[in-house]
Design a protein around this motif. Structure first.
Motif, mmCIF file in Angstrom:
data_model
loop_
_atom_site.group_PDB
_atom_site.id
_atom_site.type_symbol
_atom_site.label_atom_id
_atom_site.label_comp_id
_atom_site.label_asym_id
_atom_site.label_seq_id
_atom_site.Cartn_x
_atom_site.Cartn_y
_atom_site.Cartn_z
ATOM 1 N N LEU A 13 -11.470 -12.461 10.337
ATOM 2 C CA LEU A 13 -12.179 -12.087 9.129
ATOM 3 C C LEU A 13 -11.908 -10.651 8.726
ATOM 4 O O LEU A 13 -12.256 -10.244 7.624
ATOM 5 N N GLU A 14 -11.329 -9.849 9.611
ATOM 6 C CA GLU A 14 -11.070 -8.463 9.287
ATOM 7 C C GLU A 14 -10.051 -8.358 8.153
ATOM 8 O O GLU A 14 -9.176 -9.196 8.003
ATOM 9 N N GLY A 15 -10.185 -7.296 7.371
ATOM 10 C CA GLY A 15 -9.226 -7.067 6.301
ATOM 11 C C GLY A 15 -7.862 -6.739 6.856
ATOM 12 O O GLY A 15 -7.710 -6.339 8.015
ATOM 13 N N PRO A 16 -6.817 -6.891 6.028
ATOM 14 C CA PRO A 16 -5.457 -6.657 6.502
ATOM 15 C C PRO A 16 -5.127 -5.176 6.597
ATOM 16 O O PRO A 16 -5.728 -4.333 5.920
ATOM 17 N N GLN A 17 -4.141 -4.870 7.439
ATOM 18 C CA GLN A 17 -3.485 -3.578 7.362
ATOM 19 C C GLN A 17 -2.621 -3.580 6.098
ATOM 20 O O GLN A 17 -1.995 -4.585 5.781
ATOM 21 N N GLN A 18 -2.584 -2.468 5.390
ATOM 22 C CA GLN A 18 -1.820 -2.423 4.147
ATOM 23 C C GLN A 18 -0.815 -1.287 4.177
ATOM 24 O O GLN A 18 -1.084 -0.223 4.744
ATOM 25 N N ALA A 25 4.901 -3.462 -1.251
ATOM 26 C CA ALA A 25 3.472 -3.674 -1.042
ATOM 27 C C ALA A 25 3.303 -4.784 -0.008
ATOM 28 O O ALA A 25 3.704 -5.933 -0.248
ATOM 29 N N LEU A 26 2.741 -4.450 1.158
ATOM 30 C CA LEU A 26 2.579 -5.398 2.250
ATOM 31 C C LEU A 26 1.126 -5.460 2.689
ATOM 32 O O LEU A 26 0.412 -4.452 2.673
ATOM 33 N N ARG A 27 0.719 -6.676 3.080
ATOM 34 C CA ARG A 27 -0.561 -6.866 3.764
ATOM 35 C C ARG A 27 -0.281 -7.577 5.088
ATOM 36 O O ARG A 27 0.464 -8.560 5.117
ATOM 37 N N MET A 178 3.966 -10.355 1.474
ATOM 38 C CA MET A 178 4.785 -9.435 0.680
ATOM 39 C C MET A 178 4.381 -9.598 -0.782
ATOM 40 O O MET A 178 4.663 -10.620 -1.406
ATOM 41 N N ASP A 179 3.692 -8.600 -1.301
ATOM 42 C CA ASP A 179 3.216 -8.642 -2.674
ATOM 43 C C ASP A 179 4.287 -8.092 -3.621
ATOM 44 O O ASP A 179 5.151 -7.311 -3.229
ATOM 45 N N PRO A 180 4.219 -8.487 -4.909
ATOM 46 C CA PRO A 180 5.116 -7.898 -5.905
ATOM 47 C C PRO A 180 4.893 -6.391 -5.977
ATOM 48 O O PRO A 180 3.768 -5.917 -5.754
ATOM 49 N N PRO A 181 5.960 -5.620 -6.254
ATOM 50 C CA PRO A 181 7.331 -6.036 -6.617
ATOM 51 C C PRO A 181 8.300 -5.978 -5.442
ATOM 52 O O PRO A 181 9.473 -5.637 -5.618
ATOM 53 N N THR A 182 7.831 -6.303 -4.224
ATOM 54 C CA THR A 182 8.645 -6.100 -3.016
ATOM 55 C C THR A 182 10.013 -6.769 -3.120
ATOM 56 O O THR A 182 11.039 -6.169 -2.777
#
Length: 216
Positions: A13-18, A25-27, A178-182
């Protein structure tokens, strides 16, 4: 959410490292899935229709250095490296994984590429997931199962991040988004590791734009 398969505890449930860098942009959720490792891997090995494609490079044909399978909703075909992938249907297991990854990533995925690295000789060369069929505004979510392998990223323009590539050691249950615009600005790879003898299965959930599908 379907929870009838008995393979999973609740996801972390913990939030991601960013991580954010120019064009990147990575989570990252370490140990996001606390699945029953042996049962899950065994199910994927036996239920997925694995194949080894042939690809053409510089006029020569080579076997792809890993096994693959393309799963998707109707109409979500995908071509890369000159290989047109037949669409396999979602199994109950893959559908449950899709639902869980969608909840974490905040995106509805209509397709999935599975890669099976049989040992450290199997690899993934430098590339970006930027084919016309893929929605550039959607993330790509990568779930790793099995033995840990290095996942490396480098910018297409070295000035974005001079020096050595970024490296994530992705092990069992790790989720990387991998979020945009990666994909527009960065490349990634899974290099060979000859000392690795165990298997890794990687599932990358994607969004296909049916209107942009190429017919080859």
């Amino acid at each position: 959410m379907n929870t009838q398969l008995g393979l999973f505890d609740s996801p972390a449930l913990e939030g991601p490292q960013q991580l954010q860098l120019p064009g990147l942009a990575l989570r990252f959720w370490p140990r996001w899935s606390r699945a029953n490792t042996d049962r899950l891997s065994s199910r994927l090995k036996s239920e997925v229709r694995w194949k080894q494609d042939q690809i053409s490079l510089f006029g020569r044909t080579h076997p792809l250095p890993r096994l693959t399978c393309w799963v998707g909703d109707p109409g979500c075909s995908y071509t890369y490296s000159g290989v047109a992938n037949p669409i396999e249907p979602w199994t109950p297991l893959l559908q449950e994984l899709r639902e869980r990854v969608q909840f974490a990533a905040g995106c509805l995925f209509n397709s999935l590429l599975l890669n099976r690295y049989r040992d450290g000789r199997d690899k993934l060369d430098w590339h970006a997931d930027d084919e016309p069929e893929l929605d550039p505004a959607a993330p790509i979510a990568s779930l790793s199962l099995g033995t840990a392998r290095s996942f490396r990223l480098k910018p297409k323009v070295p000035a974005f991040h001079p020096g050595e590539p970024l490296v994530y050691e992705l092990g069992h249950g790790d989720l990387l988004v991998m979020d945009p615009p990666t994909q527009e600005h960065w490349l990634h790879q899974v290099p060979p590791r000859l000392r690795v003898k165990a298997e890794r299965i990687n599932l990358t959930f994607r969004v296909i734009r049916p209107e942009a599908i190429r017919h080859v």
